[in-house]
Write a protein that holds these residues in place. Structure first.
Motif, PDB file in Angstrom:
ATOM      1  N   HIS A 240       0.739  -1.195   0.087  1.00  0.00           N
ATOM      2  CA  HIS A 240       0.078  -0.011  -0.146  1.00  0.00           C
ATOM      3  C   HIS A 240       0.775   1.309   0.032  1.00  0.00           C
ATOM      4  O   HIS A 240       2.124   1.195   0.608  1.00  0.00           O
ATOM      5  CB  HIS A 240      -0.979   0.111   1.178  1.00  0.00           C
ATOM      6  CG  HIS A 240      -0.382   0.176   2.639  1.00  0.00           C
ATOM      7  ND1 HIS A 240      -0.458  -0.782   3.652  1.00  0.00           N
ATOM      8  CD2 HIS A 240       0.310   1.193   3.031  1.00  0.00           C
ATOM      9  CE1 HIS A 240       0.213  -0.106   4.604  1.00  0.00           C
ATOM     10  NE2 HIS A 240       0.599   1.010   4.362  1.00  0.00           N
ATOM     11  N   ALA A 241       0.353   2.262  -0.402  1.00  0.00           N
ATOM     12  CA  ALA A 241       0.978   3.640  -0.493  1.00  0.00           C
ATOM     13  C   ALA A 241       1.330   4.406   0.585  1.00  0.00           C
ATOM     14  O   ALA A 241       0.435   4.233   1.419  1.00  0.00           O
ATOM     15  CB  ALA A 241       0.242   4.458  -1.833  1.00  0.00           C
ATOM     16  N   VAL A 242       2.405   5.209   0.731  1.00  0.00           N
ATOM     17  CA  VAL A 242       2.616   5.988   1.904  1.00  0.00           C
ATOM     18  C   VAL A 242       1.935   7.162   1.804  1.00  0.00           C
ATOM     19  O   VAL A 242       1.493   7.660   0.708  1.00  0.00           O
ATOM     20  CB  VAL A 242       4.222   6.256   1.897  1.00  0.00           C
ATOM     21  CG1 VAL A 242       4.522   7.109   0.669  1.00  0.00           C
ATOM     22  CG2 VAL A 242       4.539   6.726   3.061  1.00  0.00           C
ATOM     23  N   GLY A 243       1.419   7.704   3.047  1.00  0.00           N
ATOM     24  CA  GLY A 243       0.509   8.943   2.817  1.00  0.00           C
ATOM     25  C   GLY A 243       1.318   9.965   2.289  1.00  0.00           C
ATOM     26  O   GLY A 243       2.821  10.235   2.629  1.00  0.00           O
ATOM     27  N   ASN A 244       0.634  11.137   1.955  1.00  0.00           N
ATOM     28  CA  ASN A 244       1.525  12.410   1.196  1.00  0.00           C
ATOM     29  C   ASN A 244       1.199  13.433   2.219  1.00  0.00           C
ATOM     30  O   ASN A 244       0.317  13.853   2.338  1.00  0.00           O
ATOM     31  CB  ASN A 244       0.709  12.608  -0.131  1.00  0.00           C
ATOM     32  CG  ASN A 244       1.493  13.922  -0.809  1.00  0.00           C
ATOM     33  OD1 ASN A 244       2.448  14.483  -0.339  1.00  0.00           O
ATOM     34  ND2 ASN A 244       1.342  14.060  -1.977  1.00  0.00           N
ATOM     35  N   PRO A 245       2.201  13.886   2.960  1.00  0.00           N
ATOM     36  CA  PRO A 245       2.032  15.024   4.113  1.00  0.00           C
ATOM     37  C   PRO A 245       2.199  16.410   3.453  1.00  0.00           C
ATOM     38  O   PRO A 245       1.558  17.118   3.924  1.00  0.00           O
ATOM     39  CB  PRO A 245       3.577  14.933   4.533  1.00  0.00           C
ATOM     40  CG  PRO A 245       4.494  14.374   3.611  1.00  0.00           C
ATOM     41  CD  PRO A 245       3.602  13.315   2.867  1.00  0.00           C
ATOM     42  N   PHE A 246       2.322  16.347   2.122  1.00  0.00           N
ATOM     43  CA  PHE A 246       1.813  17.646   1.195  1.00  0.00           C
ATOM     44  C   PHE A 246       0.504  18.081   0.916  1.00  0.00           C
ATOM     45  O   PHE A 246      -0.114  18.997   1.018  1.00  0.00           O
ATOM     46  CB  PHE A 246       3.040  17.983   0.390  1.00  0.00           C
ATOM     47  CG  PHE A 246       4.228  17.918   0.622  1.00  0.00           C
ATOM     48  CD1 PHE A 246       4.996  18.971   1.141  1.00  0.00           C
ATOM     49  CD2 PHE A 246       5.122  16.941   0.157  1.00  0.00           C
ATOM     50  CE1 PHE A 246       6.321  18.968   1.544  1.00  0.00           C
ATOM     51  CE2 PHE A 246       6.424  16.663   0.619  1.00  0.00           C
ATOM     52  CZ  PHE A 246       7.070  17.818   1.335  1.00  0.00           C
ATOM     53  N   ALA A 247      -0.223  16.750   0.771  1.00  0.00           N
ATOM     54  CA  ALA A 247      -1.473  16.605   0.474  1.00  0.00           C
ATOM     55  C   ALA A 247      -2.268  16.719   1.885  1.00  0.00           C
ATOM     56  O   ALA A 247      -3.357  17.047   1.813  1.00  0.00           O
ATOM     57  CB  ALA A 247      -1.932  15.482  -0.448  1.00  0.00           C
ATOM     58  N   ASP A 248      -1.772  16.013   2.871  1.00  0.00           N
ATOM     59  CA  ASP A 248      -2.581  16.060   4.067  1.00  0.00           C
ATOM     60  C   ASP A 248      -1.490  16.505   5.011  1.00  0.00           C
ATOM     61  O   ASP A 248      -0.875  15.532   5.744  1.00  0.00           O
ATOM     62  CB  ASP A 248      -3.243  14.428   4.460  1.00  0.00           C
ATOM     63  CG  ASP A 248      -3.683  14.324   5.734  1.00  0.00           C
ATOM     64  OD1 ASP A 248      -4.029  15.359   6.228  1.00  0.00           O
ATOM     65  OD2 ASP A 248      -4.027  13.328   5.957  1.00  0.00           O
ATOM     66  N   PRO A 249      -1.506  17.742   5.379  1.00  0.00           N
ATOM     67  CA  PRO A 249      -0.457  18.200   6.268  1.00  0.00           C
ATOM     68  C   PRO A 249      -0.698  17.849   7.707  1.00  0.00           C
ATOM     69  O   PRO A 249       0.249  17.740   8.566  1.00  0.00           O
ATOM     70  CB  PRO A 249      -0.947  19.914   6.387  1.00  0.00           C
ATOM     71  CG  PRO A 249      -1.472  20.214   5.087  1.00  0.00           C
ATOM     72  CD  PRO A 249      -2.279  18.677   4.801  1.00  0.00           C
ATOM     73  N   SER A 250      -1.882  16.944   8.122  1.00  0.00           N
ATOM     74  CA  SER A 250      -1.825  16.405   9.452  1.00  0.00           C
ATOM     75  C   SER A 250      -0.882  15.345   9.705  1.00  0.00           C
ATOM     76  O   SER A 250      -0.642  14.933  10.900  1.00  0.00           O
ATOM     77  CB  SER A 250      -3.382  15.896   9.690  1.00  0.00           C
ATOM     78  OG  SER A 250      -3.474  14.731   8.949  1.00  0.00           O
ATOM     79  N   LEU A 251      -0.501  14.940   8.607  1.00  0.00           N
ATOM     80  CA  LEU A 251       0.547  13.656   8.614  1.00  0.00           C
ATOM     81  C   LEU A 251       1.709  14.079   9.585  1.00  0.00           C
ATOM     82  O   LEU A 251       2.488  13.387  10.234  1.00  0.00           O
ATOM     83  CB  LEU A 251       0.820  13.031   7.328  1.00  0.00           C
ATOM     84  CG  LEU A 251       0.062  12.186   6.743  1.00  0.00           C
ATOM     85  CD1 LEU A 251       0.427  11.967   5.172  1.00  0.00           C
ATOM     86  CD2 LEU A 251      -0.392  11.203   7.611  1.00  0.00           C
ATOM     87  N   TRP A 252       2.166  15.278   9.450  1.00  0.00           N
ATOM     88  CA  TRP A 252       3.207  15.915  10.158  1.00  0.00           C
ATOM     89  C   TRP A 252       3.177  15.843  11.753  1.00  0.00           C
ATOM     90  O   TRP A 252       3.914  15.785  12.335  1.00  0.00           O
ATOM     91  CB  TRP A 252       3.784  17.321   9.797  1.00  0.00           C
ATOM     92  CG  TRP A 252       4.078  17.837   8.340  1.00  0.00           C
ATOM     93  CD1 TRP A 252       3.209  18.051   7.407  1.00  0.00           C
ATOM     94  CD2 TRP A 252       5.145  17.139   7.504  1.00  0.00           C
ATOM     95  NE1 TRP A 252       3.741  17.982   5.965  1.00  0.00           N
ATOM     96  CE2 TRP A 252       5.274  17.582   6.136  1.00  0.00           C
ATOM     97  CE3 TRP A 252       6.522  16.449   8.237  1.00  0.00           C
ATOM     98  CZ2 TRP A 252       6.078  17.200   5.283  1.00  0.00           C
ATOM     99  CZ3 TRP A 252       7.530  16.380   7.137  1.00  0.00           C
ATOM    100  CH2 TRP A 252       7.397  16.740   5.854  1.00  0.00           C
ATOM    101  N   VAL A 412       0.046  19.531  15.466  1.00  0.00           N
ATOM    102  CA  VAL A 412       0.991  18.422  16.174  1.00  0.00           C
ATOM    103  C   VAL A 412       0.655  17.887  17.373  1.00  0.00           C
ATOM    104  O   VAL A 412       0.258  18.626  18.258  1.00  0.00           O
ATOM    105  CB  VAL A 412       2.598  19.022  16.264  1.00  0.00           C
ATOM    106  CG1 VAL A 412       3.523  17.968  16.809  1.00  0.00           C
ATOM    107  CG2 VAL A 412       2.837  19.468  14.658  1.00  0.00           C
ATOM    108  N   ILE A 413       0.325  16.573  17.671  1.00  0.00           N
ATOM    109  CA  ILE A 413      -0.107  15.937  18.788  1.00  0.00           C
ATOM    110  C   ILE A 413       1.164  15.240  19.259  1.00  0.00           C
ATOM    111  O   ILE A 413       1.618  14.219  18.618  1.00  0.00           O
ATOM    112  CB  ILE A 413      -1.271  14.842  18.484  1.00  0.00           C
ATOM    113  CG1 ILE A 413      -2.473  15.718  17.826  1.00  0.00           C
ATOM    114  CG2 ILE A 413      -1.729  14.243  19.715  1.00  0.00           C
ATOM    115  CD1 ILE A 413      -3.617  14.852  17.497  1.00  0.00           C
ATOM    116  N   PHE A 414       1.282  15.555  20.847  1.00  0.00           N
ATOM    117  CA  PHE A 414       2.547  14.740  21.482  1.00  0.00           C
ATOM    118  C   PHE A 414       1.774  13.720  22.291  1.00  0.00           C
ATOM    119  O   PHE A 414       0.867  14.062  23.171  1.00  0.00           O
ATOM    120  CB  PHE A 414       3.348  15.626  22.236  1.00  0.00           C
ATOM    121  CG  PHE A 414       4.081  16.760  21.546  1.00  0.00           C
ATOM    122  CD1 PHE A 414       5.176  16.515  21.294  1.00  0.00           C
ATOM    123  CD2 PHE A 414       3.273  17.878  21.029  1.00  0.00           C
ATOM    124  CE1 PHE A 414       5.952  17.379  20.353  1.00  0.00           C
ATOM    125  CE2 PHE A 414       4.239  18.673  20.012  1.00  0.00           C
ATOM    126  CZ  PHE A 414       5.506  18.537  19.874  1.00  0.00           C
TER     127      PHE A 414
END
Length: 455
Positions: A240-252, A412-414
């Motif tokens: 499966h493909a890795v998520g794109n952080p530029f399309a979905d900034p929540s990944l950062w 950002v969630i810690f």
């Protein structure tokens, strides 16, 4: 890099007190047998990660085998090792999946975190290869390293209940009483096998206990074999493909939960290099940077394609210690076998058919053992807990991690792992700095960490 091996003796056996060195091998028939033994040793632990997280078992096996082959190449065929799934990734993967749509978990989100850790590991490997590992020891002395490793394992404790009786949302038809019984049988089998058997069988107590629990679950009707019957014998791994952080900034925002895993992987790789060096009576420390780089590259590839992050395996160190065969040729065989097995969807279907009760019995032991790896780091390095600096550097992070405190700053969630890691580093260095300002002496032992092991 030599891709040929000198034959050890007559190629048929290992003389008493002798060892087969990395650059040697026995006859190819025996070498293939030892390679298959390494596959068996890593099999159960490697598949527990996709079983728990929902990742593809076939993709995980593919990148595990490929990562092992790359590890051998990058370390110049001088360091025997198998790269299997790292348990340290379980907690942040579960956190990443929970942060999305619970009804439709997006594995690509977790894969982004795995990819990021692989990149960071590769960078650390390059730095260690150039400058050495002294800066790691200064940043993360044993009391801090042990605390971080421990809290990653203990942070998973709340997840055991759903594994034990099944999540009602995902397993509404599971008989909870029967599931609990199977879980008890599974954990009892693990404990009995550990006590009654030695050598390889004893080291494989978790996977063998899982087999016992699976058989009991199948007899009592808890196992759904429909997926196994429908799965093909041969087919491509389920990537499966890795998520794109530029399309979905929540990944950062997922990265703080994953970052502490780097510390665990460093500890495991450093420990592996030292362990192998001690067993073959060689100084292997010069290969530490290459080992970290290789694990990083392997984890990057796994993140891109949907496999779980990798690490060196204590189970395979146990096989080498028991057989006295340290030949890298056996690991080439193991890596090739793993890649070939990954092309059978039937294998993945069998893994996914393991019911909650069996998984509960396994994880109640497994999660605790992950935590105890951190405690072992304290013991091996003789951390003195009569000193307040060591007490607080361990106590506060453990509670933060186990309680799974969380803090959100923007996107950002810690989570508890990230906050516990920050607490361990900050508390130690602040207290140490203040003690020095007051003229106090702070004694710090050099870390001697061990490879990931579940025995």
């Amino acid at each position: 890099m030599a891709m040929t091996w000198k034959q050890h003796g007559d190629g048929t056996h290992v003389a008493p007190e002798a060892i087969v060195l990395p650059e040697e091998r026995l006859g190819w028939g025996r070498t293939i047998g030892f390679g298959a033994q390494h596959v068996i040793a890593m099999f159960g632990a490697t598949f527990l990660v996709p079983l728990i997280t929902g990742f593809s078992p076939t993709a995980t096996l593919f990148f595990s085998g490929l990562g092992t082959l790359l590890f051998l190449l990058i370390t110049g065929n001088r360091l025997p090792s198998y790269l299997g799934s790292s348990f340290a990734f379980i907690a942040p993967i579960m956190a990443a999946l929970a942060s999305g749509d619970p009804a439709n978990p997006d594995l690509g989100r977790a894969s982004f975190g795995i990819l990021a850790i692989g990149v960071l590991m590769a960078i650390v490997g390059v730095i260690v290869n150039v400058y050495g590992s002294g800066w790691i020891n200064a940043l993360m002395p044993p009391v801090v390293m042990g605390g971080v490793v421990a809290l990653i394992g203990f942070n998973l404790a709340p997840a055991v209940k759903n594994n034990w009786i099944g999540d009602p949302a995902n397993h509404p038809d599971v008989d909870q009483g029967l599931s609990s019984t199977v879980a008890l049988v599974t954990i009892a089998a693990i404990l009995l096998i550990t006590v009654l058997f030695r050598g390889l069988i004893g080291r494989l107590s978790i996977v063998l206990g899982l087999v016992v629990g699976y058989i009991v679950a199948a007899i009592t009707g808890l196992v759904d074999f429909s997926g196994v019957r429908q799965a093909a014998w041969f087919g491509l791994p389920e990537f499966h493909a890795v998520g794109n952080p530029f399309a979905d900034p929540s990944l950062w925002g997922l990265l703080p939960a994953f970052l502490p895993v780097v510390l665990v992987l460093i500890a495991e790789n450093v420990g592996h290099v030292k362990s192998v060096g001690l067993m073959i009576d060689r100084d292997m420390d010069a290969l530490t940077g290459r080992a970290l780089l290789a694990d990083g590259v392997s984890t990057i590839l796994a993140g891109f394609g949907g496999g779980s992050g990798t690490t060196t395996y204590g189970e395979n160190i146990g096989v080498m210690a028991a057989t006295r065969v340290y030949s890298t040729a056996a690991y080439w065989v193991a890596g090739v076998i793993a890649v070939l097995l990954s092309f059978s969807p039937k294998v993945g279907a069998v893994i996914f058919s393991v019911p909650p009760g069996v998984l509960g019995g396994v994880t109640v032991a497994l999660y605790g053992l992950i935590g105890l790896i951190g405690v072992k780091i304290w013991i091996d390095n003789k951390v003195d807990f009569s000193k307040p600096i060591n007490q607080f550097s361990a106590a506060v992070p453990l509670i933060v991690g186990i309680a799974d405190f969380s803090l959100q700053i923007g996107n950002v969630i810690f989570n508890g792992i990230a906050l516990g890691t920050i607490a361990a580093v900050v508390i130690y260095h602040v207290m140490r700095g203040l003690a020095k300002m007051r003229g106090g002496h702070v004694q710090v032992a050099d870390p001697v960490v061990t490879s990931e092991s579940r025995d």
